[in-house]
Design a protein around this motif. Structure first.
Motif, PDB file in Angstrom:
ATOM      1  N   ASN A  74      -4.888   6.530 -16.632  1.00 32.72           N
ATOM      2  CA  ASN A  74      -4.862   4.936 -17.722  1.00 32.72           C
ATOM      3  C   ASN A  74      -3.757   5.426 -17.999  1.00 32.72           C
ATOM      4  OD1 ASN A  74      -7.020   3.600 -17.126  1.00 32.72           O
ATOM      5  ND2 ASN A  74      -8.353   5.028 -18.131  1.00 32.72           N
ATOM      6  N   GLY A  75      -2.480   4.066 -18.477  1.00 29.69           N
ATOM      7  CA  GLY A  75      -1.610   4.984 -19.097  1.00 29.69           C
ATOM      8  C   GLY A  75      -0.751   5.703 -18.464  1.00 29.69           C
ATOM      9  N   ALA A  76      -0.978   5.658 -16.823  1.00 31.15           N
ATOM     10  CA  ALA A  76       0.932   6.364 -16.187  1.00 31.15           C
ATOM     11  C   ALA A  76       1.537   5.346 -16.034  1.00 31.15           C
ATOM     12  CB  ALA A  76      -0.539   6.950 -14.919  1.00 31.15           C
ATOM     13  N   GLY A  77       1.515   3.733 -16.513  1.00 30.65           N
ATOM     14  CA  GLY A  77       2.636   2.735 -16.072  1.00 30.65           C
ATOM     15  C   GLY A  77       2.380   2.081 -14.485  1.00 30.65           C
ATOM     16  N   LYS A  78       0.884   1.140 -14.403  1.00 30.54           N
ATOM     17  CA  LYS A  78       0.834   0.746 -13.361  1.00 30.54           C
ATOM     18  C   LYS A  78       0.821  -0.529 -13.694  1.00 30.54           C
ATOM     19  CE  LYS A  78      -3.771   2.689 -11.870  1.00 30.54           C
ATOM     20  NZ  LYS A  78      -4.005   3.417 -13.548  1.00 30.54           N
ATOM     21  N   THR A  79       0.235  -1.061 -14.558  1.00 28.39           N
ATOM     22  CA  THR A  79       0.551  -2.216 -14.921  1.00 28.39           C
ATOM     23  C   THR A  79       2.145  -2.679 -15.672  1.00 28.39           C
ATOM     24  OG1 THR A  79      -1.704  -2.416 -15.395  1.00 28.39           O
ATOM     25  CG2 THR A  79      -0.349  -3.936 -16.056  1.00 28.39           C
ATOM     26  N   THR A  80       2.409  -1.594 -16.297  1.00 25.13           N
ATOM     27  CA  THR A  80       3.375  -2.410 -16.666  1.00 25.13           C
ATOM     28  C   THR A  80       4.933  -2.460 -15.581  1.00 25.13           C
ATOM     29  OG1 THR A  80       3.544  -0.825 -18.565  1.00 25.13           O
ATOM     30  CG2 THR A  80       5.838  -1.216 -17.857  1.00 25.13           C
ATOM     31  N   LEU A  81       4.419  -1.607 -14.543  1.00 26.00           N
ATOM     32  CA  LEU A  81       5.743  -1.936 -12.698  1.00 26.00           C
ATOM     33  C   LEU A  81       5.260  -3.268 -12.691  1.00 26.00           C
ATOM     34  CD1 LEU A  81       7.512  -1.109 -11.769  1.00 26.00           C
ATOM     35  CD2 LEU A  81       5.820   0.572 -10.459  1.00 26.00           C
ATOM     36  N   VAL A  82       4.423  -3.274 -12.727  1.00 27.35           N
ATOM     37  CA  VAL A  82       3.409  -4.983 -11.800  1.00 27.35           C
ATOM     38  C   VAL A  82       3.761  -5.549 -11.979  1.00 27.35           C
ATOM     39  CG1 VAL A  82       1.460  -6.287 -11.196  1.00 27.35           C
ATOM     40  CG2 VAL A  82       0.727  -4.548 -10.395  1.00 27.35           C
ATOM     41  N   ARG A  83       3.908  -5.909 -14.372  1.00 28.11           N
ATOM     42  CA  ARG A  83       4.767  -7.033 -15.075  1.00 28.11           C
ATOM     43  C   ARG A  83       5.867  -7.515 -14.883  1.00 28.11           C
ATOM     44  NH1 ARG A  83       1.377  -8.800 -18.904  1.00 28.11           N
ATOM     45  NH2 ARG A  83       3.263  -9.078 -20.732  1.00 28.11           N
ATOM     46  N   GLN A 142      -9.026   3.927   1.109  1.00 26.02           N
ATOM     47  CA  GLN A 142      -9.980   3.634   2.504  1.00 26.02           C
ATOM     48  C   GLN A 142      -8.606   2.091   2.720  1.00 26.02           C
ATOM     49  OE1 GLN A 142     -12.705   3.329   3.882  1.00 26.02           O
ATOM     50  NE2 GLN A 142     -13.578   4.842   2.883  1.00 26.02           N
ATOM     51  N   LEU A 143      -8.458   1.391   1.835  1.00 22.49           N
ATOM     52  CA  LEU A 143      -6.966   0.368   2.148  1.00 22.49           C
ATOM     53  C   LEU A 143      -5.368   0.710   2.714  1.00 22.49           C
ATOM     54  CD1 LEU A 143      -8.638  -1.168  -0.939  1.00 22.49           C
ATOM     55  CD2 LEU A 143      -9.174  -1.777   1.473  1.00 22.49           C
ATOM     56  N   ALA A 144      -4.816   1.877   1.475  1.00 22.47           N
ATOM     57  CA  ALA A 144      -3.116   1.738   2.031  1.00 22.47           C
ATOM     58  C   ALA A 144      -3.134   2.077   3.164  1.00 22.47           C
ATOM     59  CB  ALA A 144      -3.136   2.377   0.780  1.00 22.47           C
ATOM     60  N   ASP A 145      -2.004   1.559   3.670  1.00 21.38           N
ATOM     61  CA  ASP A 145      -0.733   2.432   4.055  1.00 21.38           C
ATOM     62  C   ASP A 145      -0.016   3.032   3.784  1.00 21.38           C
ATOM     63  OD1 ASP A 145      -1.856   0.267   6.674  1.00 21.38           O
ATOM     64  OD2 ASP A 145      -1.101  -0.921   5.018  1.00 21.38           O
ATOM     65  N   ARG A 146       0.246   3.208   2.867  1.00 21.48           N
ATOM     66  CA  ARG A 146       0.834   4.296   2.001  1.00 21.48           C
ATOM     67  C   ARG A 146       0.491   4.146   0.653  1.00 21.48           C
ATOM     68  NH1 ARG A 146       5.013   6.145   4.434  1.00 21.48           N
ATOM     69  NH2 ARG A 146       6.029   7.285   2.749  1.00 21.48           N
ATOM     70  N   ILE A 147       0.435   5.695   0.070  1.00 19.04           N
ATOM     71  CA  ILE A 147      -0.234   5.691  -1.245  1.00 19.04           C
ATOM     72  C   ILE A 147       1.058   6.174  -2.112  1.00 19.04           C
ATOM     73  CG2 ILE A 147      -1.720   6.885  -2.549  1.00 19.04           C
ATOM     74  CD1 ILE A 147      -3.408   6.860  -0.522  1.00 19.04           C
ATOM     75  N   ALA A 148       1.731   5.832  -3.292  1.00 12.82           N
ATOM     76  CA  ALA A 148       2.523   5.941  -4.188  1.00 12.82           C
ATOM     77  C   ALA A 148       1.813   6.623  -5.357  1.00 12.82           C
ATOM     78  CB  ALA A 148       3.342   5.370  -4.730  1.00 12.82           C
ATOM     79  N   ILE A 149       2.260   8.029  -5.508  1.00 13.77           N
ATOM     80  CA  ILE A 149       1.469   8.199  -7.409  1.00 13.77           C
ATOM     81  C   ILE A 149       2.389   8.331  -7.863  1.00 13.77           C
ATOM     82  CG2 ILE A 149       0.108  10.739  -8.153  1.00 13.77           C
ATOM     83  CD1 ILE A 149       0.167  10.780  -5.511  1.00 13.77           C
ATOM     84  N   LEU A 150       1.944   7.492  -9.578  1.00 12.90           N
ATOM     85  CA  LEU A 150       3.004   7.551 -10.387  1.00 12.90           C
ATOM     86  C   LEU A 150       1.912   8.533 -11.589  1.00 12.90           C
ATOM     87  CD1 LEU A 150       5.131   5.655 -11.558  1.00 12.90           C
ATOM     88  CD2 LEU A 150       3.009   3.816 -12.441  1.00 12.90           C
ATOM     89  N   HIS A 151       3.039   9.228 -12.424  1.00 15.38           N
ATOM     90  CA  HIS A 151       2.385  10.053 -13.139  1.00 15.38           C
ATOM     91  C   HIS A 151       4.065  10.596 -14.081  1.00 15.38           C
ATOM     92  CE1 HIS A 151       0.487  13.724 -14.809  1.00 15.38           C
ATOM     93  NE2 HIS A 151       1.434  14.571 -14.866  1.00 15.38           N
ATOM     94  N   ARG A 152       3.282  10.124 -15.251  1.00 18.15           N
ATOM     95  CA  ARG A 152       4.740  10.224 -16.330  1.00 18.15           C
ATOM     96  C   ARG A 152       5.657   9.107 -16.038  1.00 18.15           C
ATOM     97  NH1 ARG A 152       3.082  16.653 -18.077  1.00 18.15           N
ATOM     98  NH2 ARG A 152       1.406  16.552 -18.871  1.00 18.15           N
ATOM     99  N   GLY A 153       5.665   8.727 -15.529  1.00 14.90           N
ATOM    100  CA  GLY A 153       6.274   7.120 -15.505  1.00 14.90           C
ATOM    101  C   GLY A 153       7.733   7.507 -14.426  1.00 14.90           C
ATOM    102  N   THR A 154       7.351   8.220 -13.287  1.00 14.95           N
ATOM    103  CA  THR A 154       7.309   8.246 -12.210  1.00 14.95           C
ATOM    104  C   THR A 154       6.736   8.809 -10.783  1.00 14.95           C
ATOM    105  OG1 THR A 154       7.992  10.677 -12.270  1.00 14.95           O
ATOM    106  CG2 THR A 154       9.825   9.813 -13.010  1.00 14.95           C
ATOM    107  N   ILE A 155       7.326   8.164  -9.808  1.00 12.50           N
ATOM    108  CA  ILE A 155       6.782   8.149  -8.314  1.00 12.50           C
ATOM    109  C   ILE A 155       6.798   9.938  -8.211  1.00 12.50           C
ATOM    110  CG2 ILE A 155       6.519   7.721  -5.793  1.00 12.50           C
ATOM    111  CD1 ILE A 155       5.974   5.633  -8.153  1.00 12.50           C
ATOM    112  N   VAL A 156       6.123  10.744  -8.100  1.00 10.82           N
ATOM    113  CA  VAL A 156       5.763  12.247  -8.310  1.00 10.82           C
ATOM    114  C   VAL A 156       5.747  12.182  -6.600  1.00 10.82           C
ATOM    115  CG1 VAL A 156       5.242  12.815 -10.663  1.00 10.82           C
ATOM    116  CG2 VAL A 156       3.494  12.201  -8.290  1.00 10.82           C
ATOM    117  N   GLN A 157       4.913  10.809  -5.455  1.00 12.96           N
ATOM    118  CA  GLN A 157       4.926  11.581  -4.239  1.00 12.96           C
ATOM    119  C   GLN A 157       4.723  10.402  -3.740  1.00 12.96           C
ATOM    120  OE1 GLN A 157       5.994  13.049  -1.469  1.00 12.96           O
ATOM    121  NE2 GLN A 157       5.960  14.920  -3.018  1.00 12.96           N
ATOM    122  N   ASP A 158       5.247   9.728  -2.106  1.00 18.21           N
ATOM    123  CA  ASP A 158       4.841   8.685  -1.652  1.00 18.21           C
ATOM    124  C   ASP A 158       4.324   8.689  -0.259  1.00 18.21           C
ATOM    125  OD1 ASP A 158       5.131   5.797  -0.801  1.00 18.21           O
ATOM    126  OD2 ASP A 158       7.239   5.708  -1.108  1.00 18.21           O
ATOM    127  N   GLY A 159       3.297   8.950   0.349  1.00 17.56           N
ATOM    128  CA  GLY A 159       3.434   8.486   1.082  1.00 17.56           C
ATOM    129  C   GLY A 159       2.215   8.371   2.131  1.00 17.56           C
TER     130      GLY A 159
END
Length: 282
Positions: free
Chosen positions: A45-54, A204-221
């Motif tokens: 919560n608060g990582a910025g996920k919804t803000t990026l979608v918006r 369960q669902l994702a082909d790729r997973i992007a981890i958003l932490h403190r406003g940046t993508i810290v890992q994607d794969g």
């Protein structure tokens, strides 16, 4: 010269930043999403996920950086972006007074589609809601209401769908129903950006997973690539016990075994070397 969109990322994000007052929510996000794939944006919560979608859905303007959806810039071509997307938020936006079919017909008419009744019937069938189509949406279960909400978002066949924490507040059976719906979207060629804070949902669902932490993508794969970041696991013998979700679904889920007489669920048992009860429900 025309651009082959099948060769371009469905979503391309470069250096996106966004602040609200003194609060820096996004601090330079980079992300590519391939067409027809499911990418999970994972974060607390608060990582910025919804803000990026918006931002990607043109509801909020970025402070810096660029982003394109289906080849259209979110700042310079917001109208073209909106024609290419659908957004499903954390709460189902269905009219509970209308029937499921009436909800779909309404959206089809608002989008000026030909034969909105046929569009509604096709989507009811696609999401296994035909039998419930004549019922008021207020009588639907949580999973059915969410499936109807996603069906409404697909009126007009948008190539890109944003699902912002679609299973928040749902029971285990309803979550599984929504997961099946999301998989069906990707099989049909729709690009899905799924935000979630549930680790099992991303797994369960994702082909790729992007981890958003403190406003940046810290890992994607991929899941395998992310797991490879940690040291190899130590192999130990551990007796696998059914989880609470396994027990719940065995007792109340449609897939639960019965004794063949009065429908009473059979109590699962585990013997040494046997498959633990509930594993077939995963």
């Amino acid at each position: 010269m025309s651009v082959d969109l099948s060769l371009e990322p469905a979503l391309r994000v470069r250096g996106i930043e966004k602040s609200f007052g003194d609060l820096r929510v996004l601090r330079g996000v980079d992300l590519d999403v391939a067409p027809g794939s499911i990418v999970s944006l994972l974060g607390s919560n608060g990582a910025g996920k919804t803000t990026l979608v918006r931002i990607l859905s043109t509801l909020v303007a970025p402070d810096a950086g660029t982003a394109s959806v289906h080849g259209h810039d979110v700042v310079d071509q917001p109208g073209r972006v909106r024609e290419s997307i659908s957004l499903t938020g954390q709460f189902a936006a269905v009219d509970e007074v209308l029937t499921g079919r009436e909800n779909l017909v309404l959206v089809a008419r608002l989008r000026h589609l030909r034969d909105p009744e046929r569009v509604a019937d096709d989507l009811l069938a696609r999401f296994s809601l035909t039998d419930a189509g004549a019922r008021r949406a207020g009588t639907y279960s949580g999973g059915m209401r969410r499936r109807l909400d996603i069906a409404m978002s697909l009126v007009g066949n948008p190539p890109v769908v944003f699902l912002d924490e679609p299973t928040t507040g749902l029971d285990p059976q309803s979550r599984i129903e929504v997961w099946a719906t999301v998989r069906e979207l990707a099989r049909g060629g729709t690009t899905v950006l799924l935000t979630t804070q549930y680790l099992d949902e991303a797994e369960q669902l994702a082909d790729r997973i992007a981890i958003l932490h403190r406003g940046t993508i810290v890992q994607d794969g991929t899941l395998a690539e992310l797991k490879a970041l940690l040291p190899p696991a130590t192999v130990e013998y551990v007796e696998k016990q059914p989880s609470l979700e396994d027990v719940f679904l065995a007792l109340v889920g449609d897939a639960g075994d019965t004794d063949g007489t009065d429908g009473t669920p059979v109590t699962p048992t585990t013997t040494e070397g046997a498959q633990p009860a509930g594993e077939e429900l995963r």
